[in-house]
Design an enzyme around this catalytic site. Sequence first.
Site, short mmCIF file in Angstrom:
data_model
loop_
_atom_site.label_atom_id
_atom_site.label_comp_id
_atom_site.label_asym_id
_atom_site.label_seq_id
_atom_site.Cartn_x
_atom_site.Cartn_y
_atom_site.Cartn_z
CG ASP A 4 -38.24 57.85 71.92
OD1 ASP A 4 -37.29 56.75 71.86
OD2 ASP A 4 -37.95 58.88 72.41
C1 BGC Z 1 -34.73 58.49 73.25
C2 BGC Z 1 -34.20 58.66 71.73
C3 BGC Z 1 -33.41 57.30 71.57
C4 BGC Z 1 -33.80 55.83 72.05
C5 BGC Z 1 -32.95 54.80 71.55
C6 BGC Z 1 -35.09 57.05 73.84
O1 BGC Z 1 -35.10 57.08 75.19
O2 BGC Z 1 -35.77 59.20 73.59
O3 BGC Z 1 -33.99 59.66 71.35
O4 BGC Z 1 -33.04 57.40 69.93
O5 BGC Z 1 -33.98 56.19 73.33
O6 BGC Z 1 -31.98 55.03 72.49
#
Ligand code: BGC
Length: 759
Positions: A264
């Site tokens: 993530d």
């Molecule tokens: C979120 C993810 C997301 C990623 C990219 C993160 O903060 O938890 O779900 O895909 O950002 O935007």
Amino acid sequence: MIRKITITAGLLFMTGVLAIGQLPVYLDETRPVERRIEDALSRMTLDEKIAVIHAQSKFSSPGVKRLGFPDFWTDDGPHGVRPDVLWDEWVQSGQSNDSCVAFPALTCLAATWNPSMARIYGESLGEEALYRGKSMILGPGVNINRTPLNGRNFEYMGEDPLLASRMVVPYIQGLQSKGVAACVKHYALNNDENNRHQVNVIVSDRALHEIYLPAFKAAITEGKAWGIMGSYNLYQDQHNCHNATLLNKILKEDWKFDGIVVSDWGGCHNTEEAINNGLDLEMGSWTDGLVMGATNAYDKYYMALPYKRLIQQGKYTTRELDEKVRRMLRTFYRTTMRGDRQVGFLCSESHYEAALNIAQEGIVLLKNDPVADPSKGKGARSMVLPIDVTGMKRILIVGENAVKMMTVGGGSSSLKAQKEILPLDGFAALARSLSPGIEVDFARGYVGDTIQSYNGVTVGRSLYDIRPADVLMDEAVRKAREADCVIMFGGLNKSNYQDCEGYDRKEMGLPYGQDELIEALVQANPRFVFVNISGNAVSMPWIDKVPAVVQGWFIGSESGEALASVLTGQVNPSGKLPFTWYSKLEDCGAHALNAYPGVWREGHDIIDEEYKEDIYVGYRWTDRQKKSKPLFAFGHGLSYTTFELGKVRSDRQTMKADDEITFTVSVTNTGSKAGSEVIQLYISDLKSSLPRPVKELKGFNKVYLEPGQTREVSITVDREALSYYDDSLEDWVAEPGAFEALIGTASDKVSSKVRFTLE
Ligand code: BGC
């Protein structure tokens, strides 16, 4: 296909990589992919290998230019293709061709209980992603709804492992059938938004395997997802983006996952753990001293120069690196390097149609009681829904959510929708088309969040209203008295602490004084409908006074049209709750046991959160607590018609370990409208060595019936449906003995049951 190879090969001849007359194995589509991977790998330099395993921009990682592998573009996810941001900043890039169709949020998809809707969802999203040049969509999300306070529940598929599993598989298959990789998230145990980087989950192996992992397992072993995203939180004191148990053991060894583990954004914290514990692609890190990222921070990523240095110093060979690169190359062949890669299309009629159908099937009719109807004679009563607009002169719409765009906001799932039909507009248009001359009036009723822009996407419609709360309420009540019927669109929104990434809700109640407003409106006009817009349950202290309640979710581009079609009966509702709707927070296991949000560990930047309710999540908890009934049970959802179920039969009374067993029940539409019903099969283990839930969902089947029509519905299960996870054996066990199959139309509406024995 041939054209593409020729072009790529042509370029490579020009750049001197190839000699005339030679097609290298890695470009030769007639060769097995694994051979091509090894060939490409053998040609890559150390720098090229290091480059492909970490980001080069906010959403992309590089391919291998010298060999003709294009850059790899990812994007959120999961409800539409997120608008583009600048290369190196979160700011919108300001393009004009990056708007999209906003599909209903995944809670709504789960509420359809219709896997074919998930397939259409995935296919449509895949086509949009292709057009936008994205090779991986950051979704779908399948974290279990453990508490209604989780700010991201709206992005997930509810509380039940079987329902989430059955719905996630076709989403992935549909998406990947277009050559766009799914990245199932957030693996795993990511059930808090507050302090999501600090929460260390303490959970029994049994709850892990029975509740929190099955949807991920189905996504990998059945859906064959090409990507999975490690979550921010910790498990066993280790961050999940490089968690030895979750990634090496369970995901890669047990489930034989052959795709890429993506961190993530900012979820990677340690080079050596990342090397050893299964991370394949590092995205979004905020590296030391570079808070929020800075230009060219990418070289400082944990899996960039720090990793290269460890190899140069001889601490590591390229063994681990090669394995990560193999997975990246495999992903390229599945996506960017496909010979049959299509161009895709954006905002097509078929995508809007999919969004509309999914929304209509997911809307849940929670309550529909009759009220006095003087127009039909003294003492007569009639249902509030569906609203027969032809007999009415004036309808009043109340509430901020009737005029607020919900595709904008909420965190990474925020979209730049090409269009979003608002509930007020959708309802007014349909009502006028059904009954020209009808007046559809509006009263704001309350002011919640007037901000109408998020991450650079601006709605261009002001919600600013400075009138005090009592003036707004008085206006709504006065107008309600004069209307034939009142519909209030309220609920949550995507602001911080409502339904939003990064923040959990602070309470279960409705915000902005909506409870008082609802009570005043229903008193002014008993023909009152409350439409709740949210991804989570909200408490409803007024429920006994309000005759009709509809759960409207966050349903994207077509929300106004979908809601209007259900409210007026053009569409017969058939959605069912994918989670238990508790009356109050304390009725949820995690809260009853004070097991949320965990406690800070002294002297550490860690919150220990013990899942004390164990396997008893959602209806598994409420079934046990006979005292507290949920407001609306898991699987609940009404219709404008009525269904009758016959007695369930099984095709055998005893089954052996390898047998399947089929349960059949007849379903009749006994009302006057065509409609669909979801037949739900729950299994109850009558006697077992370990304590088990009263019952567990093990199958379901949605059937459409014309008035008067009867159909036989069958659901088949095998031993897996009878099994529990035994911590001491570290395995699933189906214990011989007596079981019961319960058939019904909600977890609290079991109509008949049949016993059988596992030998
Ligand atoms: C979120 C993810 C997301 C990623 C990219 C993160 O903060 O938890 O779900 O895909 O950002 O935007």
